[in-house]
Design a protein around this motif. Structure first.
Motif, short mmCIF file in Angstrom:
data_model
loop_
_atom_site.label_atom_id
_atom_site.label_comp_id
_atom_site.label_asym_id
_atom_site.label_seq_id
_atom_site.Cartn_x
_atom_site.Cartn_y
_atom_site.Cartn_z
N ALA A 58 7.13 9.80 1.25
CA ALA A 58 7.39 10.35 2.58
C ALA A 58 6.22 11.19 3.08
CB ALA A 58 8.66 11.19 2.57
N LEU A 59 5.47 11.77 2.16
CA LEU A 59 4.31 12.58 2.55
C LEU A 59 3.18 11.73 3.11
CD1 LEU A 59 4.33 14.97 -0.51
CD2 LEU A 59 4.97 15.56 1.83
N TYR A 60 3.23 10.41 2.84
CA TYR A 60 2.19 9.49 3.31
C TYR A 60 2.68 8.59 4.44
CZ TYR A 60 -0.49 10.98 -0.71
OH TYR A 60 -1.18 11.74 -1.61
N ARG A 61 3.85 8.86 4.97
CA ARG A 61 4.38 8.03 6.05
C ARG A 61 3.43 8.12 7.26
NH1 ARG A 61 9.90 9.62 6.35
NH2 ARG A 61 10.17 8.24 4.58
N GLY A 62 3.00 6.95 7.73
CA GLY A 62 2.09 6.89 8.87
C GLY A 62 0.62 6.90 8.51
N LEU A 63 0.30 6.80 7.22
CA LEU A 63 -1.10 6.85 6.80
C LEU A 63 -1.89 5.63 7.26
CD1 LEU A 63 -3.37 8.22 5.19
CD2 LEU A 63 -2.52 7.06 3.16
N LEU A 64 -1.31 4.44 7.15
CA LEU A 64 -2.04 3.23 7.53
C LEU A 64 -2.48 3.24 8.99
CD1 LEU A 64 -3.18 0.51 6.69
CD2 LEU A 64 -0.97 -0.51 7.23
N PRO A 65 -1.60 3.55 9.96
CA PRO A 65 -2.07 3.62 11.34
C PRO A 65 -3.17 4.66 11.55
CG PRO A 65 0.32 3.56 11.30
CD PRO A 65 -0.14 3.71 9.88
N THR A 66 -3.08 5.76 10.81
CA THR A 66 -4.10 6.80 10.92
C THR A 66 -5.45 6.29 10.42
OG1 THR A 66 -2.44 8.52 10.65
CG2 THR A 66 -4.71 9.15 10.21
N ILE A 67 -5.46 5.55 9.32
CA ILE A 67 -6.70 5.00 8.78
C ILE A 67 -7.29 3.98 9.75
CG2 ILE A 67 -7.68 3.57 6.95
CD1 ILE A 67 -5.79 5.01 5.02
#
Length: 99
Positions: A58-67
C-alpha cells in the motif's frame, strides 16, 4: 546512457515513495470533514498503520504512474533543452559570422 540515468531515478523513487504516500495521506485526512477526528496521529503512526492494515504494498500504490510521468517529463526536458541549445547555437554562429 539513458538506461544508466533511468536506474538511479527508479531506485530513488522506490526508496522515497513510501514517504510521499504517507505525506499525501496525512494531507488528505484534513480534507475529510466527515471524520470526527484525525485518522493518523503523525508520520510514524501513518506509516505503521498503513503497512499493518493494508500491507507494505500500500505504501507503493501509484508508483508506476509516477515513474512513467517522471521519465516522460525528463525526456521532454532534455528534448527541449537540446532543441533550444541547437537553435541558439545556430544564432550564435550566424552573429559570429557577420562580424
Amino acid at each position: 546512457l539513458a538506461s544508466l540515468m533511468r536506474r538511479p531515478t527508479v531506485d530513488l523513487l522506490s526508496a522515497v515513495y513510501p514517504l510521499d504516500t504517507v505525506k499525501k495521506r496525512l494531507q488528505a485526512q484534513t480534507f475529510r470533514p466527515s471524520l470526527p477526528h484525525l485518522r493518523y496521529r503523525g508520520m510514524t503512526d501513518c506509516f505503521i498503520r498503513t503497512a499493518a492494515e493494508e500491507g507494505p504494498r500500500a505504501l507503493y500504490r501509484g508508483l508506476l504512474p509516477t515513474i512513467v510521468k517522471s521519465m516522460a517529463s525528463t525526456g521532454l526536458t532534455f528534448a527541449i533543452f537540446t532543441g533550444t541549445k541547437a537553435a541558439l547555437g545556430g544564432i550564435k554562429s550566424d552573429v559570429a559570422g557577420e562580424n
